[in-house]
Design a protein around this motif. Structure first.
Motif, short mmCIF file in Angstrom:
data_model
loop_
_atom_site.label_atom_id
_atom_site.label_comp_id
_atom_site.label_asym_id
_atom_site.label_seq_id
_atom_site.Cartn_x
_atom_site.Cartn_y
_atom_site.Cartn_z
N MET A 249 0.82 -1.19 0.00
CA MET A 249 0.00 0.00 0.00
C MET A 249 0.87 1.26 0.00
N VAL A 250 1.89 1.27 0.82
CA VAL A 250 2.79 2.42 0.90
C VAL A 250 3.51 2.60 -0.43
N ILE A 251 3.99 1.48 -0.98
CA ILE A 251 4.71 1.56 -2.25
C ILE A 251 3.77 1.99 -3.37
N ASP A 252 2.56 1.46 -3.40
CA ASP A 252 1.60 1.85 -4.43
C ASP A 252 1.28 3.34 -4.37
N ASP A 253 1.14 3.87 -3.17
CA ASP A 253 0.88 5.31 -3.02
C ASP A 253 2.02 6.13 -3.61
N ARG A 254 3.23 5.70 -3.37
CA ARG A 254 4.40 6.41 -3.91
C ARG A 254 4.44 6.32 -5.43
N LEU A 255 4.11 5.17 -5.96
CA LEU A 255 4.11 5.01 -7.42
C LEU A 255 3.01 5.85 -8.06
N ARG A 256 1.85 5.96 -7.40
CA ARG A 256 0.79 6.83 -7.92
C ARG A 256 1.20 8.30 -7.90
N ARG B 241 11.07 10.89 -9.62
CA ARG B 241 10.29 9.68 -9.33
C ARG B 241 11.07 8.75 -8.41
N HIS B 242 10.33 7.98 -7.66
CA HIS B 242 10.93 7.04 -6.71
C HIS B 242 11.60 5.88 -7.44
N THR B 243 12.81 5.56 -7.04
CA THR B 243 13.48 4.36 -7.53
C THR B 243 13.27 3.27 -6.48
N ALA B 244 13.56 2.04 -6.85
CA ALA B 244 13.44 0.94 -5.89
C ALA B 244 14.36 1.18 -4.69
N LYS B 245 15.54 1.70 -4.93
CA LYS B 245 16.51 1.97 -3.85
C LYS B 245 15.95 3.02 -2.89
N TRP B 246 15.38 4.08 -3.47
CA TRP B 246 14.82 5.16 -2.65
C TRP B 246 13.64 4.62 -1.82
N ILE B 247 12.80 3.79 -2.44
CA ILE B 247 11.65 3.23 -1.73
C ILE B 247 12.11 2.33 -0.59
N ILE B 248 13.08 1.47 -0.82
CA ILE B 248 13.54 0.57 0.25
C ILE B 248 14.17 1.37 1.39
N ASP B 249 14.93 2.41 1.05
CA ASP B 249 15.52 3.25 2.10
C ASP B 249 14.44 3.91 2.95
N ARG B 250 13.40 4.44 2.30
CA ARG B 250 12.33 5.10 3.04
C ARG B 250 11.52 4.10 3.87
N LEU B 251 11.32 2.88 3.34
CA LEU B 251 10.62 1.85 4.12
C LEU B 251 11.41 1.50 5.38
N LEU B 252 12.71 1.38 5.24
CA LEU B 252 13.55 1.04 6.39
C LEU B 252 13.54 2.17 7.42
N ASP B 253 13.59 3.43 6.94
CA ASP B 253 13.60 4.58 7.85
C ASP B 253 12.25 4.83 8.50
N GLU B 254 11.19 4.85 7.71
CA GLU B 254 9.89 5.27 8.20
C GLU B 254 9.05 4.15 8.81
N HIS B 255 9.25 2.91 8.35
CA HIS B 255 8.36 1.83 8.78
C HIS B 255 9.10 0.67 9.43
N ASP B 256 10.34 0.85 9.72
CA ASP B 256 11.14 -0.17 10.38
C ASP B 256 10.98 -1.53 9.68
N GLY B 257 11.32 -1.54 8.38
CA GLY B 257 11.17 -2.76 7.59
C GLY B 257 12.40 -3.63 7.57
N ALA B 258 13.35 -3.41 8.45
CA ALA B 258 14.58 -4.20 8.46
C ALA B 258 14.27 -5.66 8.70
N GLY B 259 14.84 -6.51 7.88
CA GLY B 259 14.66 -7.95 8.02
C GLY B 259 13.36 -8.47 7.46
N VAL B 260 12.42 -7.60 7.12
CA VAL B 260 11.13 -8.03 6.60
C VAL B 260 11.14 -8.03 5.08
N VAL B 261 11.72 -6.98 4.51
CA VAL B 261 11.77 -6.87 3.05
C VAL B 261 13.22 -6.74 2.60
#
Length: 177
Positions: free
Chosen positions: A1-8, A18-38
């Motif tokens: 959902m978060v990624i889809d919102d960014r792509l929209r 525009r968001h790159t995959a690298k930028w999206i993964i960095d923001r997921l790790l920073d904002e949503h504590d996605g370490a080890g999950v994705v």
């Protein structure tokens, strides 16, 4: 959902913003504590797929759609009748090639004739039906029907069939298309 919102949101953003995959993964790790999950590769694959799907969903890009053709066994065939160049005794000679191919199996029967007259066209049909053991029960599509046409009506696709072709077609029960 978060990624889809960014792509929209990227749909209206300038290309360089525009968001790159690298930028999206960095923001997921920073904002949503996605370490080890994705992982980067999971996000990269998802973004590659969803980026195009998002453009299609909002109507910015046409969808890739196709309609699979379905042919029943023994129902349909296609006929082509035209020139072929062959080497005969070292000399290049133009002959006529009759080709009937079944749509379901792809099995084809070919016959080369010295001329492209009606007789060669009819003989090609008789030969093909004998080799195949019968006549297709549905339609036969014709790519080049000059040998069976008496005249063309104006600039339309309508044709007046030659009497001899009508007789052959009726005898074999051919539904020409």
């Amino acid at each position: 959902m978060v990624i889809d919102d960014r792509l929209r949101s990227d749909l209206d953003a300038p290309r360089k913003q525009r968001h790159t995959a690298k930028w999206i993964i960095d923001r997921l790790l920073d904002e949503h504590d996605g370490a080890g999950v994705v992982s980067y590769w999971m996000v990269r694959e998802y973004v590659a797929t969803r980026r195009r799907e998002t453009r299609v969903e909002v109507g910015r890009e046409p969808a890739n759609a196709f309609i699979p053709q379905e042919h029943l066994p023994g129902r349909e065939a296609e006929v082509d009748f035209g020139d072929v160049a062959i080497r005969l005794r070292g000399e290049l000679v133009t002959c006529a090639l009759f080709s009937l191919r079944l749509s379901y199996s792809g099995k084809a029967v070919h016959r080369v004739s010295a001329s492209a007259g009606q007789e060669a066209f009819f003989e090609g049909h008789v030969h093909a039906f004998n080799v195949l053991g019968g006549v297709p029960t549905g339609k036969i599509r014709y790519d080049n029907l000059k040998a069976a046409v008496a005249s063309v009506i104006g600039f339309s696709r309508q044709r007046v069939e030659a009497d001899r072709w009508t007789a052959v077609r009726s005898h074999y029960g051919i539904e020409a298309f």
